[in-house]
Each structure stands twice: as C-alpha cells, then as structure tokens.
Design an enzyme around this catalytic site. Structure first.
Site, mmCIF file in Angstrom:
data_model
loop_
_atom_site.group_PDB
_atom_site.id
_atom_site.type_symbol
_atom_site.label_atom_id
_atom_site.label_comp_id
_atom_site.label_asym_id
_atom_site.label_seq_id
_atom_site.Cartn_x
_atom_site.Cartn_y
_atom_site.Cartn_z
ATOM 1 C CB SER A 1 -0.950 0.023 1.417
ATOM 2 O OG SER A 1 -1.552 1.435 1.281
ATOM 3 C CG HIS B 1 -3.928 -1.277 -1.835
ATOM 4 N ND1 HIS B 1 -5.193 -1.995 -2.301
ATOM 5 C CD2 HIS B 1 -4.551 -0.627 -0.705
ATOM 6 C CE1 HIS B 1 -6.397 -1.631 -1.634
ATOM 7 N NE2 HIS B 1 -5.657 -0.491 -0.572
ATOM 8 C CG ASP C 1 -4.446 3.083 0.657
ATOM 9 O OD1 ASP C 1 -5.177 1.963 0.909
ATOM 10 O OD2 ASP C 1 -3.118 2.723 0.420
ATOM 11 C CG MET D 1 -7.738 7.693 2.245
ATOM 12 S SD MET D 1 -7.045 7.883 3.774
ATOM 13 C CE MET D 1 -6.273 6.046 3.460
ATOM 14 C CG HIS E 1 -9.497 0.971 -0.673
ATOM 15 N ND1 HIS E 1 -8.983 0.780 0.478
ATOM 16 C CD2 HIS E 1 -10.868 1.085 -0.723
ATOM 17 C CE1 HIS E 1 -10.014 0.715 1.386
ATOM 18 N NE2 HIS E 1 -11.192 0.965 0.734
ATOM 19 C CG MET F 1 -11.116 4.121 1.529
ATOM 20 S SD MET F 1 -9.727 4.044 2.373
ATOM 21 C CE MET F 1 -8.277 4.066 1.204
ATOM 22 C CG MET G 1 -11.643 -1.600 4.796
ATOM 23 S SD MET G 1 -9.988 -1.391 4.041
ATOM 24 C CE MET G 1 -9.326 -0.545 5.114
ATOM 25 N N GLY H 1 -8.698 5.262 6.815
ATOM 26 C CA GLY H 1 -8.422 6.495 6.951
ATOM 27 C C GLY H 1 -6.931 6.812 7.260
ATOM 28 C CG PHE H 2 -5.466 8.013 9.786
ATOM 29 C CD1 PHE H 2 -4.716 9.262 9.493
ATOM 30 C CD2 PHE H 2 -6.627 8.331 10.334
ATOM 31 C CE1 PHE H 2 -5.237 10.505 9.526
ATOM 32 C CE2 PHE H 2 -7.408 9.517 10.316
ATOM 33 C CZ PHE H 2 -6.575 10.794 10.040
ATOM 34 N N GLY H 3 -2.958 4.762 7.968
ATOM 35 C CA GLY H 3 -2.003 3.734 7.933
ATOM 36 C C GLY H 3 -1.662 3.519 9.392
ATOM 37 N N GLY H 4 -1.010 2.202 9.620
ATOM 38 C CA GLY H 4 -0.198 2.054 10.792
ATOM 39 C C GLY H 4 -1.274 1.273 12.020
ATOM 40 C CG ASP I 1 -6.072 -2.221 3.130
ATOM 41 O OD1 ASP I 1 -4.984 -2.144 3.844
ATOM 42 O OD2 ASP I 1 -6.668 -1.248 2.513
ATOM 43 N N GLY I 2 -5.239 -3.484 6.305
ATOM 44 C CA GLY I 2 -5.261 -3.089 7.816
ATOM 45 C C GLY I 2 -4.665 -3.599 8.776
ATOM 46 N N GLY J 1 0.954 -2.046 4.527
ATOM 47 C CA GLY J 1 1.585 -0.668 4.204
ATOM 48 C C GLY J 1 2.743 -0.490 5.063
ATOM 49 C CB SER J 2 3.153 0.502 8.635
ATOM 50 O OG SER J 2 2.320 -0.324 8.896
#
Length: 248
Positions: free
Chosen positions: A32, A56, A58, A60, A89, A91, A159, A164-167, A197-198, A219-220
C-alpha cells in the site's frame, strides 16, 4: 455476471489495454502506497515491484474518511514507473465522478465502498470502463451488505481496520466476516478474490489466509521495513499454501 475483461481487451471508454491481475483465488501481496515515502514514491514502488503482485493505491477524499491522499495525477505518474496491476481503493463519497479519470490514469481495478450506496450503478460504470470491479466493507459493516453483488464483482475487500490512516492495529474480529464471504463465494464457485487491508504483516497474514483471504494489502509492514522487498517476501512466506489460497 459480465466478468473481468480479458487481458488483451481494451476498454471501450479508456482505450487502454488491461493488465493481468492473475488467476482469481491465487495469493497476491499488494503493498500500500499510503505508507510509502511520498517524497520518493517512484523509487519506493520500484523497490517492491519485482517481489509484489499488485500495487494498492489508497485514495481518500477527506469526507468519507478523515484523511486526504492522492488522486488520478499521481496514479498517472506512477504508471510510468511500474508494470504492476494497480488496485485502487476509493475511500470516497462520490467515486463515480472520478472513475473515468482513474481509468485514464492507469488504474486496473477500482474498489468502492458499499456504505455509500448506488453499488449496482458503480459496478456497471466500472465494467464499462474496463476496470476490474471491487466492493469494500468497513469493519462494522456485515457481510450481508455485499451478498447481492457477489456474482457481479471480481473482489471483496474486508477492511481489518477502519479506513483513513495507516499503521493501525489489526482487528481480528473481522476474520469471522472474511469466513462468511469466503463461504458464500465458494458455495457458488465464483471467481472472486477476497482481500484484507489493515494491520497486515507476517503475523496477521496467516490468520487472514486461514479465514479465506487471498489478497493481502500491507503498508507500514512493507514500507516501514529497511528493505521493503524483503518484507514482501516475509509476508508471502508466512502464508501456508492451501487449496483456496494458492501461489501463482
């Protein structure tokens, strides 16, 4: 179900060739870009291209989710730097307004949220643009919300954090929903990928795979690693081979 377009088919509206997403149900790792260094985005994507299956992206809008990220111009810029399948994706509260722009920019598949409504119309629009079609569910949205669309889509994204936010921390309670979607897909022998995802990493990916997921967005765990390409390989190796989650 009209089904995904063959690789060689060109969208009648975008005029671009479709990139091959791979056989439905096969294991896919999709880094991501939300967690990448945006000051060196092309370089970061280049570091994971050889080891990854999809990218991926993202998107938003600052309205559907409390964050604002990239749009079609960045997708178009990245398209020049990697041959990876672009899994976008969206959002967004009004994704239909931008689907043409994403298709023209080089998106290969777009995923919209069932929570915004108008899902049937958005599916038809994505098909007309030659996009691979995905629908997404927030953690608190039941699997029943996508049940009417399973025969019309290529991918269901469950999800495992609130978008809305990574990590964020992986929400294990979503795995029951992944199992429900997997059972529904398998019961009808549908060529539908199930994506999570997440909070996905080498520890949580095997749990999601056991529940029935076969596409893993991270992602992270990838871009926060000193060697992102090794992180991709670590996640891939952590997932045991099984009949419904196969390596291609």
């Amino acid at each position: 179900m009209s089904g995904p377009s063959p690789e060689s088919e060109r969208s009648p509206l975008s005029g671009r060739p479709a990139r091959d997403p791979g056989r439905p149900g096969t294991l896919r790792i999709a880094p991501s870009v939300l967690s990448a260094d945006f000051g060196a985005l092309a370089e970061q994507v280049g570091e994971v291209t050889a080891s990854s299956d999809w990218l991926h992206v993202d998107v938003m809008d600052g309205h559907f989710v409390p964050n604002l990220t990239i749009g079609p111009p960045v997708v178009a810029s990245l398209r020049r730097h990697t041959p990876l399948f672009f899994d976008c994706h969206l959002m967004m509260t009004n994704p239909g307004k931008y689907l043409q722009d994403f298709a023209d920019a080089g998106a290969d598949g777009c995923t919209v949220h069932v929570e915004i409504g108008g899902t049937s119309e958005l599916i038809e629009q994505m098909r007309a643009l030659g996009l691979r079609v995905g629908v997404a569910l927030n953690p608190d949205t039941p699997s029943a919300a996508v049940a009417p669309f399973l025969e019309d889509v290529d991918l269901v994204l469950c999800m495992t954090v609130f978008p809305g936010f990574g990590g964020q921390t992986f929400m294990a309670e979503v795995l029951d929903k992944v199992r429900e979607v997997r059972r529904a897909v398998d019961a009808r022998s549908l060529p539908v990928d199930i994506e999570v995802d997440g909070g996905i990493d080498a520890h949580t990916a095997p749990r999601a795979a056991e529940a029935g997921a076969n596409v893993f967005v991270a992602g992270s765990a990838i871009f926060g690693h000193e060697r992102p390409w090794e992180a991709v390989d670590q996640i891939r190796r952590s997932i045991p081979e099984r009949p419904d989650v196969r390596s291609s």
